[in-house]
Design a protein around this motif. Structure first.
Motif, PDB file in Angstrom:
ATOM      1  N   GLU A  22       0.770  -1.350  -0.083  1.00 17.49           N
ATOM      2  CA  GLU A  22       0.179   0.048  -0.016  1.00 17.49           C
ATOM      3  C   GLU A  22       0.787   1.068  -0.013  1.00 17.49           C
ATOM      4  OE1 GLU A  22      -3.029   0.179   3.082  1.00 17.49           O
ATOM      5  OE2 GLU A  22      -3.680  -1.623   2.760  1.00 17.49           O
ATOM      6  N   THR A  23       2.047   1.285   0.726  1.00 22.40           N
ATOM      7  CA  THR A  23       2.752   2.439   0.906  1.00 22.40           C
ATOM      8  C   THR A  23       4.036   2.056   0.621  1.00 22.40           C
ATOM      9  OG1 THR A  23       3.041   2.124   3.166  1.00 22.40           O
ATOM     10  CG2 THR A  23       1.322   3.326   2.635  1.00 22.40           C
ATOM     11  N   ALA A  24       5.043   3.032   0.291  1.00 19.80           N
ATOM     12  CA  ALA A  24       6.470   2.973   0.164  1.00 19.80           C
ATOM     13  C   ALA A  24       7.201   4.052   0.898  1.00 19.80           C
ATOM     14  CB  ALA A  24       6.861   3.075  -1.262  1.00 19.80           C
ATOM     15  N   LYS A  25       8.202   3.810   1.620  1.00 15.11           N
ATOM     16  CA  LYS A  25       8.622   4.854   2.333  1.00 15.11           C
ATOM     17  C   LYS A  25      10.058   5.357   1.723  1.00 15.11           C
ATOM     18  CE  LYS A  25      10.465   5.745   6.947  1.00 15.11           C
ATOM     19  NZ  LYS A  25      10.276   5.158   8.603  1.00 15.11           N
ATOM     20  N   LEU A  26      10.137   6.662   1.424  1.00 11.60           N
ATOM     21  CA  LEU A  26      11.471   7.148   0.609  1.00 11.60           C
ATOM     22  C   LEU A  26      12.030   8.041   1.339  1.00 11.60           C
ATOM     23  CD1 LEU A  26       9.507   8.184  -2.712  1.00 11.60           C
ATOM     24  CD2 LEU A  26      10.291   6.030  -2.221  1.00 11.60           C
ATOM     25  N   HIS A  28      13.929  11.668   1.935  1.00  9.31           N
ATOM     26  CA  HIS A  28      13.280  13.026   1.616  1.00  9.31           C
ATOM     27  C   HIS A  28      14.515  13.822   1.012  1.00  9.31           C
ATOM     28  CE1 HIS A  28      12.193  17.149   2.120  1.00  9.31           C
ATOM     29  NE2 HIS A  28      10.877  16.918   1.964  1.00  9.31           N
ATOM     30  N   SER A  29      13.967  14.561  -0.303  1.00  6.94           N
ATOM     31  CA  SER A  29      14.854  15.436  -0.694  1.00  6.94           C
ATOM     32  C   SER A  29      13.922  16.544  -1.665  1.00  6.94           C
ATOM     33  CB  SER A  29      15.957  15.027  -1.756  1.00  6.94           C
ATOM     34  OG  SER A  29      15.431  14.552  -2.704  1.00  6.94           O
ATOM     35  N   LYS A  30      14.188  17.737  -1.645  1.00 11.37           N
ATOM     36  CA  LYS A  30      13.218  18.736  -2.339  1.00 11.37           C
ATOM     37  C   LYS A  30      12.879  18.274  -3.780  1.00 11.37           C
ATOM     38  CE  LYS A  30      14.549  22.893   0.209  1.00 11.37           C
ATOM     39  NZ  LYS A  30      14.974  24.089  -0.022  1.00 11.37           N
ATOM     40  N   VAL A  31      14.063  17.696  -4.419  1.00 15.10           N
ATOM     41  CA  VAL A  31      13.669  17.058  -6.037  1.00 15.10           C
ATOM     42  C   VAL A  31      12.512  15.948  -6.074  1.00 15.10           C
ATOM     43  CG1 VAL A  31      14.650  16.299  -8.199  1.00 15.10           C
ATOM     44  CG2 VAL A  31      15.730  18.121  -6.528  1.00 15.10           C
ATOM     45  N   VAL A  32      12.814  15.077  -5.045  1.00 17.79           N
ATOM     46  CA  VAL A  32      12.028  13.681  -4.960  1.00 17.79           C
ATOM     47  C   VAL A  32      10.788  14.415  -4.580  1.00 17.79           C
ATOM     48  CG1 VAL A  32      11.705  11.739  -3.519  1.00 17.79           C
ATOM     49  CG2 VAL A  32      13.972  12.317  -4.379  1.00 17.79           C
ATOM     50  N   GLU A  33      10.321  15.195  -3.636  1.00 16.34           N
ATOM     51  CA  GLU A  33       9.267  15.746  -3.387  1.00 16.34           C
ATOM     52  C   GLU A  33       8.465  16.386  -4.430  1.00 16.34           C
ATOM     53  OE1 GLU A  33       6.969  18.454   0.143  1.00 16.34           O
ATOM     54  OE2 GLU A  33       9.102  18.044   0.308  1.00 16.34           O
ATOM     55  N   ALA A  34       9.173  17.061  -5.328  1.00 17.14           N
ATOM     56  CA  ALA A  34       8.810  17.687  -6.444  1.00 17.14           C
ATOM     57  C   ALA A  34       8.397  16.614  -7.396  1.00 17.14           C
ATOM     58  CB  ALA A  34       9.562  18.749  -6.978  1.00 17.14           C
ATOM     59  N   THR A  35       9.056  15.703  -7.464  1.00 16.19           N
ATOM     60  CA  THR A  35       8.724  14.634  -8.499  1.00 16.19           C
ATOM     61  C   THR A  35       7.484  14.135  -8.150  1.00 16.19           C
ATOM     62  OG1 THR A  35      10.927  14.464  -8.988  1.00 16.19           O
ATOM     63  CG2 THR A  35       9.686  12.543  -9.560  1.00 16.19           C
ATOM     64  N   LEU A  36       7.324  13.664  -6.587  1.00 20.12           N
ATOM     65  CA  LEU A  36       6.157  13.020  -6.250  1.00 20.12           C
ATOM     66  C   LEU A  36       4.882  13.816  -6.366  1.00 20.12           C
ATOM     67  CD1 LEU A  36       7.296  11.130  -3.244  1.00 20.12           C
ATOM     68  CD2 LEU A  36       6.507  10.198  -5.313  1.00 20.12           C
ATOM     69  N   GLY A  54      12.950  11.865  14.274  1.00 13.55           N
ATOM     70  CA  GLY A  54      14.018  12.283  14.704  1.00 13.55           C
ATOM     71  C   GLY A  54      14.406  13.638  13.948  1.00 13.55           C
ATOM     72  N   ASN A  55      15.773  13.621  13.566  1.00 14.31           N
ATOM     73  CA  ASN A  55      16.178  14.582  12.779  1.00 14.31           C
ATOM     74  C   ASN A  55      16.250  14.303  11.208  1.00 14.31           C
ATOM     75  OD1 ASN A  55      18.223  12.844  12.595  1.00 14.31           O
ATOM     76  ND2 ASN A  55      19.648  14.318  13.241  1.00 14.31           N
ATOM     77  N   LYS A  56      15.558  13.184  10.840  1.00 14.82           N
ATOM     78  CA  LYS A  56      15.505  12.855   9.472  1.00 14.82           C
ATOM     79  C   LYS A  56      14.018  12.872   9.236  1.00 14.82           C
ATOM     80  CE  LYS A  56      19.592   9.803   9.466  1.00 14.82           C
ATOM     81  NZ  LYS A  56      19.776   8.209   8.846  1.00 14.82           N
ATOM     82  N   LYS A  57      14.087  13.380   7.703  1.00 13.06           N
ATOM     83  CA  LYS A  57      12.722  13.143   6.939  1.00 13.06           C
ATOM     84  C   LYS A  57      12.473  12.224   6.244  1.00 13.06           C
ATOM     85  CE  LYS A  57      11.993  18.273   7.175  1.00 13.06           C
ATOM     86  NZ  LYS A  57      11.689  19.444   6.088  1.00 13.06           N
ATOM     87  N   PHE A  58      11.405  11.744   5.932  1.00 14.41           N
ATOM     88  CA  PHE A  58      10.890  10.657   4.965  1.00 14.41           C
ATOM     89  C   PHE A  58       9.903  11.274   4.397  1.00 14.41           C
ATOM     90  CE2 PHE A  58      13.246   8.514   8.213  1.00 14.41           C
ATOM     91  CZ  PHE A  58      14.268   7.842   7.444  1.00 14.41           C
ATOM     92  N   ILE A  59       9.570  10.545   3.074  1.00 22.76           N
ATOM     93  CA  ILE A  59       8.111  10.829   2.369  1.00 22.76           C
ATOM     94  C   ILE A  59       7.535   9.208   2.327  1.00 22.76           C
ATOM     95  CG2 ILE A  59       7.212  11.469   0.122  1.00 22.76           C
ATOM     96  CD1 ILE A  59       9.770  13.099  -0.256  1.00 22.76           C
ATOM     97  N   ASN A  60       6.213   9.284   2.862  1.00 20.43           N
ATOM     98  CA  ASN A  60       5.424   8.250   2.591  1.00 20.43           C
ATOM     99  C   ASN A  60       4.693   8.295   1.520  1.00 20.43           C
ATOM    100  OD1 ASN A  60       4.432   5.730   3.701  1.00 20.43           O
ATOM    101  ND2 ASN A  60       3.045   6.534   5.090  1.00 20.43           N
ATOM    102  N   VAL A  61       4.764   7.442   0.495  1.00 20.30           N
ATOM    103  CA  VAL A  61       3.926   7.430  -0.579  1.00 20.30           C
ATOM    104  C   VAL A  61       2.837   6.338  -0.548  1.00 20.30           C
ATOM    105  CG1 VAL A  61       3.811   7.264  -3.186  1.00 20.30           C
ATOM    106  CG2 VAL A  61       6.033   8.256  -1.924  1.00 20.30           C
ATOM    107  N   VAL A  62       1.582   6.713  -0.882  1.00 19.54           N
ATOM    108  CA  VAL A  62       0.614   5.816  -1.004  1.00 19.54           C
ATOM    109  C   VAL A  62       0.397   5.493  -2.367  1.00 19.54           C
ATOM    110  CG1 VAL A  62      -1.856   5.346  -0.572  1.00 19.54           C
ATOM    111  CG2 VAL A  62      -0.651   6.826   1.153  1.00 19.54           C
ATOM    112  N   LEU A  63       0.456   4.202  -2.760  1.00 16.39           N
ATOM    113  CA  LEU A  63       0.810   3.687  -4.139  1.00 16.39           C
ATOM    114  C   LEU A  63      -1.000   3.682  -4.655  1.00 16.39           C
ATOM    115  CD1 LEU A  63       3.501   1.286  -3.953  1.00 16.39           C
ATOM    116  CD2 LEU A  63       3.368   3.650  -4.795  1.00 16.39           C
TER     117      LEU A  63
END
Length: 131
Positions: A22-26, A28-36, A54-63
């Motif tokens: 259902e989801t994928a965890k990527l 984070h970067s600004k270019v990846v977020e813009a692509t998504l 914590g101090n890291k950012k991730f992007i959770n993508v719902v497929l």
């Protein structure tokens, strides 16, 4: 350490869709977020959200899947790589798969689809193709 966050993100989406997750965890970067954001606007993914752990950012993508359980994404391919950059001018950006696919281009005006880039009259680095 990863050199190419875009290809890592595309591979994670491709692998998750093949496993029908259902989801994928990527990462984070600004270019990846813009692509998504382009993938979500074109209907290739349901949604995405940025999460902080914590101090890291991730992007959770719902497929997104069709009514038969098949992935909406048939092919997700990285074009410009760190070892071989691919650039196209405003006149060289063409329709992909006769309009059924999408080309994602990084321009001086930001990351946008190939159609938007040609309408804006700018060229740039071809990040990936999706159909």
């Amino acid at each position: 350490m990863l050199n190419d966050l875009i290809s890592d993100g595309l591979t994670r989406i491709r692998n998750a869709s093949m496993r029908r997750l259902e989801t994928a965890k990527l990462l984070h970067s600004k270019v990846v977020e813009a692509t998504l954001s382009i993938l979500a606007a074109k209907g290739y993914v349901e949604s995405y959200n940025v999460i902080e752990e914590g101090n890291k950012k991730f992007i959770n993508v719902v497929l997104k899947y069709d009514e038969y359980g098949r992935s909406v994404i048939n092919e997700l391919k990285r074009v410009s790589k760190p070892g071989r950059r691919v650039y196209q001018g405003k006149d060289d950006i063409k329709r992909f798969k006769n309009g059924y696919g999408t080309v994602i281009v990084s321009t001086s005006k930001g990351v946008m689809s190939g159609i938007e880039a040609s309408k804006a009259g700018v060229g740039g680095e071809v990040l990936c193709t999706v159909w």
